[in-house]
Design an enzyme around this catalytic site. Structure first.
Site, PDB file in Angstrom:
ATOM      1  N   TYR A  33       0.835  -1.200   0.000  1.00  0.00           N
ATOM      2  CA  TYR A  33       0.000   0.000   0.000  1.00  0.00           C
ATOM      3  C   TYR A  33       0.862   1.239   0.000  1.00  0.00           C
ATOM      4  CZ  TYR A  33       0.915   0.783   4.998  1.00  0.00           C
ATOM      5  OH  TYR A  33       1.520   1.033   6.195  1.00  0.00           O
ATOM      6  N   LYS A 147       6.553  -1.875   1.823  1.00  0.00           N
ATOM      7  CA  LYS A 147       5.350  -1.322   2.482  1.00  0.00           C
ATOM      8  C   LYS A 147       4.202  -2.317   2.330  1.00  0.00           C
ATOM      9  CE  LYS A 147       3.080   3.159   3.113  1.00  0.00           C
ATOM     10  NZ  LYS A 147       3.142   3.180   4.579  1.00  0.00           N
ATOM     11  N   GLU A 180      12.000   2.165  14.346  1.00  0.00           N
ATOM     12  CA  GLU A 180      11.086   3.227  13.918  1.00  0.00           C
ATOM     13  C   GLU A 180       9.785   3.058  14.695  1.00  0.00           C
ATOM     14  OE1 GLU A 180       9.769   2.678   9.815  1.00  0.00           O
ATOM     15  OE2 GLU A 180       9.907   0.509  10.055  1.00  0.00           O
ATOM     16  N   LEU A 205      10.976   1.221   7.213  1.00  0.00           N
ATOM     17  CA  LEU A 205      10.379   1.736   5.990  1.00  0.00           C
ATOM     18  C   LEU A 205      11.021   3.106   5.736  1.00  0.00           C
ATOM     19  CD1 LEU A 205       8.059   1.234   3.888  1.00  0.00           C
ATOM     20  CD2 LEU A 205       6.884   3.058   5.111  1.00  0.00           C
TER      21      LEU A 205
HETATM   22  N1  PMP Z   1       7.461   3.695   9.142  1.00  0.00           N
HETATM   23  C1  PMP Z   1       6.347   2.943   9.065  1.00  0.00           C
HETATM   24  C2  PMP Z   1       6.361   1.568   9.648  1.00  0.00           C
HETATM   25  C3  PMP Z   1       5.201   3.450   8.452  1.00  0.00           C
HETATM   26  O1  PMP Z   1       4.086   2.696   8.370  1.00  0.00           O
HETATM   27  C4  PMP Z   1       5.213   4.764   7.934  1.00  0.00           C
HETATM   28  C5  PMP Z   1       3.977   5.361   7.319  1.00  0.00           C
HETATM   29  N2  PMP Z   1       3.561   4.715   6.196  1.00  0.00           N
HETATM   30  C6  PMP Z   1       6.394   5.511   8.030  1.00  0.00           C
HETATM   31  C7  PMP Z   1       7.497   4.941   8.635  1.00  0.00           C
HETATM   32  C8  PMP Z   1       6.472   6.897   7.466  1.00  0.00           C
HETATM   33  O2  PMP Z   1       6.485   6.865   6.059  1.00  0.00           O
HETATM   34  P1  PMP Z   1       5.922   8.084   5.205  1.00  0.00           P
HETATM   35  O3  PMP Z   1       6.728   9.286   5.602  1.00  0.00           O
HETATM   36  O4  PMP Z   1       6.174   7.670   3.799  1.00  0.00           O
HETATM   37  O5  PMP Z   1       4.484   8.231   5.555  1.00  0.00           O
END
Ligand code: PMP
Length: 287
Positions: A33, A147, A180, A205
């Protein structure tokens, strides 16, 4: 007009939109996603999000459901139908519908769903007080860079945070280092004003907000280290914050019940949030 969703080629009322019970996303979490923020009617960093989507799909050998220009058109049409100017577009691609069997089906087509959600600006209280974060064990697999819709450890971590009265849970690896958040990237600012965030390996991610903020930090000349940091280092940090497509940049002022720095949102965190908000203001609509 009621809110609409896009499901496998059709725009439908969001309330009745459905996928097949043998969709592999439903049965195996066999899908990926993206969440693309929409700020003042503009899809923020959309090509970076589409690049990440393509990469996630390629890593799992799922076909792209349609070309990028076509997907951009669908996203814009759904935004138009839903009158979305601030919020996000959610896109999900699964390996498709097939009789339940773990191995890849021979002739399924990827299934595509898009939805939108309106979002209010962050509350002045959150910006003034900052957020509470707890730590949890990182129970995820070795490919957190993909993702994937397989988010059970993230769900459990976020629930633990909610039960502790916190906004987020920072996941901690076997070496005591923060990977994270469950839906955000984790950052600290050291006593000598270095911005620190974990390097983008398979353990996290690589957030699009993270990528853009790193560019802004470099452009502004702040000192930066992309490396792991421990829970102990975070406890001793001067400031902490988190980033994501829905949080942008938000201050963290408490970790596991202990104040970070002076317990108030950090000065550098505030500056970085401003740089990020200014950056979004400069983006122009593209077709
Ligand atoms: N880490 C994880 C595990 C996430 O699910 C997300 C949000 N999708 C992020 C970091 C932040 O990513 P982004 O800045 O692309 O929203």
């Amino acid at each position: 007009m009621p809110r609409q969703a896009y499901v496998n080629g059709r725009y439908q009322p969001h309330s009745d939109a459905a996928v097949h019970i043998e969709d592999r996303g439903y049965q195996f979490a066999d899908g990926v996603y993206e969440v693309v923020p929409v700020y003042n009617g503009i899809l923020v960093d959309e090509d970076l999000h589409f690049d990440r989507l393509d990469r996630s799909l390629a890593e799992l050998q799922i076909e792209e459901p349609m070309s990028r220009p076509a997907l951009k058109l669908v996203a814009r049409e759904l935004m138009r139908r839903n009158g979305l100017s601030n919020g996000f577009v959610y896109m999900q691609v699964t390996r498709g519908v097939a009789p339940r069997d773990h191995k890849f089906p021979k002739d399924s087509r990827p299934a595509l769903v898009l939805t939108t959600r309106q979002m209010k600006p962050h509350s002045p209280q959150v910006l003034a007080e900052g957020l509470k974060v707890i730590t949890v064990t990182d129970q995820r697999w070795d490919r957190c860079d993909i993702k994937s819709v397989s988010l059970l450890p993230n769900v459990l971590g976020k629930q633990a945070a909610a039960e502790a009265g916190a906004y987020e849970a920072w996941q901690v690896d076997g070496d005591g280092m923060v990977t994270e958040g469950t839906s955000t990237n984790a950052w600290i600012v050291t006593g000598d004003n270095k911005v620190v965030t974990r390097d983008a390996t398979h353990s996290i991610l690589n957030g699009i907000t993270r990528i853009t903020l790193l560019e802004l930090i470099k452009a502004e000349g702040y000192s930066l280290e992309e490396r792991s940091f421990s829970v102990a280092e975070a406890q001793e940090a001067r400031e902490a914050f988190l980033t994501s497509s829905t949080s942008f940049v938000l201050p963290v002022t408490q970790l596991d019940g202990k104040p970070i720095g002076n317990g108030h949102p950090g000065i550098l965190t505030g500056k970085l949030r401003h740089h990020y908000m200014d950056y979004m203001q400069t983006l122009r609509k593209s077709a």
